[in-house]
Design a protein around this motif. Structure first.
Motif, short mmCIF file in Angstrom:
data_model
loop_
_atom_site.label_atom_id
_atom_site.label_comp_id
_atom_site.label_asym_id
_atom_site.label_seq_id
_atom_site.Cartn_x
_atom_site.Cartn_y
_atom_site.Cartn_z
N THR A 1 0.50 10.18 9.36
CA THR A 1 0.89 9.47 8.14
C THR A 1 0.83 7.96 8.35
OG1 THR A 1 2.33 11.31 7.50
CG2 THR A 1 2.77 9.16 6.49
N ASP A 2 1.40 7.50 9.46
CA ASP A 2 1.37 6.07 9.77
C ASP A 2 -0.07 5.57 9.93
OD1 ASP A 2 2.91 3.56 10.85
OD2 ASP A 2 1.38 4.00 12.36
N HIS A 3 -0.93 6.40 10.48
CA HIS A 3 -2.35 6.03 10.63
C HIS A 3 -2.97 5.70 9.28
CE1 HIS A 3 -6.62 6.32 11.64
NE2 HIS A 3 -6.74 7.27 10.73
N HIS A 4 -2.68 6.53 8.29
CA HIS A 4 -3.27 6.28 6.97
C HIS A 4 -2.58 5.13 6.25
CE1 HIS A 4 -6.25 9.43 7.02
NE2 HIS A 4 -5.36 10.25 7.55
N VAL A 5 -1.30 4.95 6.49
CA VAL A 5 -0.64 3.72 6.00
C VAL A 5 -1.34 2.51 6.59
CG1 VAL A 5 1.47 2.36 6.06
CG2 VAL A 5 1.59 4.80 5.54
N GLY A 6 -1.70 2.60 7.86
CA GLY A 6 -2.42 1.50 8.50
C GLY A 6 -3.76 1.23 7.85
N ARG A 7 -4.45 2.27 7.46
CA ARG A 7 -5.72 2.09 6.74
C ARG A 7 -5.50 1.29 5.45
NH1 ARG A 7 -7.58 7.06 4.70
NH2 ARG A 7 -9.47 5.94 4.12
N LEU A 8 -4.43 1.63 4.75
CA LEU A 8 -4.13 0.92 3.50
C LEU A 8 -3.81 -0.55 3.77
CD1 LEU A 8 -3.59 0.95 0.46
CD2 LEU A 8 -1.28 1.79 0.94
N LEU A 9 -3.00 -0.79 4.79
CA LEU A 9 -2.65 -2.18 5.12
C LEU A 9 -3.88 -2.96 5.59
CD1 LEU A 9 0.70 -1.51 6.99
CD2 LEU A 9 0.43 -2.43 4.68
N ASP A 10 -4.74 -2.30 6.35
CA ASP A 10 -5.97 -2.96 6.81
C ASP A 10 -6.86 -3.34 5.62
OD1 ASP A 10 -5.18 -2.72 9.42
OD2 ASP A 10 -6.45 -0.98 9.86
N SER A 11 -6.86 -2.50 4.59
CA SER A 11 -7.69 -2.82 3.42
C SER A 11 -7.17 -4.07 2.71
CB SER A 11 -7.73 -1.64 2.45
OG SER A 11 -6.51 -1.48 1.75
#
Length: 800
Positions: A335-345
């Protein structure tokens, strides 16, 4: 001391009156000329609605069912590197609180009011007629998203929405409580309900049901899907209206059960929990002290006697218990990994620094609703069937835990460990284990500090006023002509650049299912009333017999030392304050009933389906259990008018539920077949002796309930055009619920399939389903086992 953050001031050139929404969008003209060529002709340019200059983008990330001691950002064993990275550039709040349950926390977050004030004293499925528990949002409490939208923000929600009254969750609405209805969001992609099957979610885009484009075997997972949607929406919003800020609410069903995660993520934690939950608590508190998220003198609270010790668990069960925690930890990191994708975007778009981000690790404490042994299918416990999942049963499914066939939850002991160093868990609003959630705030353009800690007491109702102050927006006085009740939260903005600022949220009550607490200027008085994992047959003591505890949290961070015997006067003062606050915020009367609140008749909430029959038509799908006639614990019939092609019958006529429990009437290898799935453990089948002939036919299933209590069995009979073609027995049924999100479908079985005879795709009936009638009690009786097709609609209507 750094300079305190200042709220954005309203643009001096902005003459809008933002306290009354929506704002007037026209003005009276001045001089009116006859000819547009007249040099005195003057028209002001059309003005696009925008917030005051400097208003930031806002992103709220709300993780589900995660305790204070779960995330590595707050010393937990589940690795959340993106939460840690965000905290390194912002602030950690270690005294931030929720309501102890999902719907109440979410409604409080989205309105800035206490959960009883806004009608959400419990989850929507147990709403009553009492104002504090109705699940109906007062129109005097307009949601934050609507306030922001009416001030020029773009708004979108992704993931979980558990605030829609259950009688309004169908495709006929009304949609006032849906995110894109009256919720103030312009775009919604997610699910409506308490939890989602991450492999087979029941999804909506706006108010329209949509199907995932891939299967789990093809790599589908809801967490990745909704992250893709959020990234796409934000990218499009900034491409088309770069000067317009957005409010995005990202609320994944993760890490709520079922704990669904790709196997490789769970495997990263192999062997990491072999020590058991008692030792894990000790390791976690040591990490928390090293991080500084709790004081060095904080005590680890004692494990309550209702929670078993790790060493007391059967050795035969321990391998699957360890795997439960490995799966959960992998789920949180995923879950945190995909939150990271969002933040990276956001960073790639160059807008992260001007985005106020809240990363709230849990809408309540970790969940202890998975029984003392954990569950392969958590719905078994909701139906009083936990005993079906023996240690042998669980061990046989070791490698499937977390995968598409499971609907899993971990054991109570792990939930308790995830709330380290505090007592108790989700649902228990009295103690910090149920209500304290680690929270990260990141906003480089508004927060000078980086990597600092904030310890002022705050609550989820404080988020809305914080966002309004950060955006320079006033609290609305009137929305859509309705005078608004004042916000009940306190802005957190004063803490952003002043670690030593005196806390402004000095008093906060807590209540959930009779579990009660009050915080006031460092002191807490609390009483636990019910045990979360006792879901069926729960017995509670009278409210006045509850034992209250007293804690001085200025000296006792974790509520470990009860002072009630030493300071009865102080306890009495706080108990009286709790009663005053409860009266102010619509908590009374306290309602710890269970059976009465599950029954709409005794609870006093509306139902969508009335009477003894319901007529459904081909193509109707995703009907939640609150939108379908309740066939449980009673005799009933299912009658369908179908057209069978010359090639022979194949596929689902009607199905309700999922692979974790439900029933399906379908054609298999040309024959009429009925499957009753009990908790994904036992499958019972009844089949016709001969294939269905081509042409138009009426097929019917009759179930004669044996009675004698809930969840009992009965006799199944199958008919084609009034002639019996098959019969069999069901030794048991499910008494309460099939699935939290997988509903009823006519002409197919969407989501996870009820019967193992067909898969999740390409299971639609290959002919035509003209209509289906569900009937209960005497309406299910028919001497000739037929319903005249031309009379079906009239019969259905006549019995309403």
């Amino acid at each position: 001391m750094s300079t305190p953050a200042k709220p954005n001031k309203q643009d001096p050139d902005d003459a809008r009156i933002r306290t009354h929404l929506p704002m007037r969008n026209t003005s009276r003209p001045g001089l009116i000329t006859y000819d547009a060529r007249d040099p005195d002709t003057r028209f002001p340019p059309i003005d696009q609605l925008r917030p005051p200059r400097g208003a930031p983008n806002v992103l709220i990330i709300l993780i589900d069912d995660a305790g204070f001691g779960s995330s590595s950002a707050f010393g937990g064993p589940c690795q959340t590197p993106n939460a840690e990275k965000l905290a390194a550039g912002g602030l950690k709040f270690n005294r931030f609180h929720t309501t102890a349950l999902c719907s109440p926390t979410r409604q409080a977050l989205l309105t800035g009011r206490n959960h009883h004030s806004c009608g959400m004293g419990g989850i929507t499925e147990i709403a009553t007629g009492a104002p504090g528990y109705s699940s109906v949002l007062p129109n005097s409490m307009s949601p934050l998203a609507r306030t922001l939208k009416l001030n020029g923000y773009s708004t979108a929600q992704f993931g979980k929405c558990h605030e829609v009254p259950v009688w309004e969750t169908s495709s006929v609405g009304p949609f006032d409580a849906w995110p894109t209805g009256g919720g103030g969001f312009e775009y919604f992609y997610g699910f409506v309900g308490g939890e989602a099957n991450q492999w087979y979610p029941s999804l909506y885009e706006g108010t329209n049901p949509v199907e995932p484009k891939k299967t789990p075997e093809e790599g589908y997972h809801l967490m990745e899907d909704m992250t893709d949607k959020a990234m796409s929406w934000i990218g499009q919003q900034k491409a088309l209206a770069p000067d317009k800020p957005f409010f995005a609410y990202f609320a994944p069903g993760a890490t709520h059960a079922p704990h669904h995660v790709p196997k490789e993520w769970a495997d990263k934690y192999k062997g990491k929990f072999d020590q058991g939950w008692d030792r894990l608590r000790e390791e976690t508190i040591a990490r928390q002290k090293a991080l500084g998220v709790i004081p060095a003198d904080c005590e680890l609270t004692a494990r309550h006697e209702e929670i078993p010790a790790w060493d007391a668990m059967p050795e035969a069960l321990k391998p699957i218990l360890r795997r439960q925690m490995e799966v959960y930890a992998g789920f949180m990191e995923f879950t945190d990994h995909h939150v990271g994708r969002l933040l990276d975007s956001l960073e790639r778009l160059g807008i992260l620094d001007d985005t106020l981000v809240y990363y709230i690790v849990g809408d309540n404490g970790a969940s202890a609703e998975g029984t003392l042994n954990g569950a392969y299918n958590e719905m078994a416990n909701f139906n009083g069937l936990a005993a079906l999942e023996t240690p042998e049963f669980l061990m046989a499914r070791y490698d499937k835990l977390g995968g598409p066939e499971s609907y899993n939850h971990y054991a109570v002991g792990w939930a308790h460990a995830m709330n380290t160093p505090y007592q108790w868990t989700k649902q228990v609003a009295s103690h910090w284990g149920g209500t304290r959630n680690g929270t990260i705030v990141h906003w480089p353009k508004g927060i000078q500090a980086k990597g600092e800690l904030r310890s002022q007491f705050h609550h989820v109702i404080d988020i809305a006023p914080t966002i309004l102050e950060a955006a320079g927006l006033p609290e609305p006085v009137e929305v859509n002509g309705v005078p608004q009740d004042p916000l009940e939260g306190v802005s957190m903005l004063y803490t952003f650049n002043d670690a030593n600022a005196a806390e402004r949220h000095e008093t906060q009550y807590f209540e959930m299912f009779g579990n009660r607490g009050i915080y006031h200027k460092g002191w807490t008085a609390v009483t636990k009333h019910g045990t979360p994992w006792v879901l069926v047959g729960r017995k509670t003591v009278p409210l006045d017999d509850d034992v209250w505890e007293l804690y001085d949290t200025t000296k006792d961070w974790s509520q470990a030392r009860d002072l009630s015997k030493q300071m009865p006067g102080k306890l009495h003062d706080l108990q009286r304050l709790w009663l005053i606050e409860a009266s102010r915020y619509k908590v009374l009367p306290i309602d710890d009933r269970v059976v009465e609140k599950m029954n709409p008749d005794t609870a006093g909430r509306p139902v969508l389906i009335r009477g003894k029959t319901q007529l459904l038509f081909g193509g109707m799908s995703r009907l939640s259990e609150n939108c379908v006639l309740n066939l449980k614990n009673k005799s009933h019939s299912v009658t369908a008018q179908i057209e069978v092609p010359d090639s022979g019958a194949r596929g689902v006529i009607i199905a309700q539920g999922a692979n974790i429990g439900g029933w399906s009437l379908y054609a298999h290898q040309g024959k009429l077949k009925y499957c009753y799935n009990v908790a994904g453990v036992n499958h019972y089948f009844v089949e016709s002796a001969q294939p269905l002939p081509s042409g138009e036919h009426q097929v019917r299933m009759e179930f004669a309930y044996a009675g004698g209590g809930l969840g009992k069995g009965g006799e199944v009979s199958l008919f084609v055009d009034g002639q019996k073609v098959g019969e069999g027995s069901l030794p048991m049924t499910q008494a309460m619920i099939f699935s939290a999100d997988d509903g009823c479908d006519v002409g197919e079985d969407s989501g996870a399939p009820v019967s193992p005879d067909y898969g999740p795709k390409d299971n639609a009936f290959n002919g035509r389903v003209k209509g289906v009638q569900l009937a209960i009690a005497d309406a299910a009786e028919s001497v000739d086992h037929l319903i005249a097709p031309e009379d079906a609609l009239h019969m259905a209507m006549a019995r309403q």
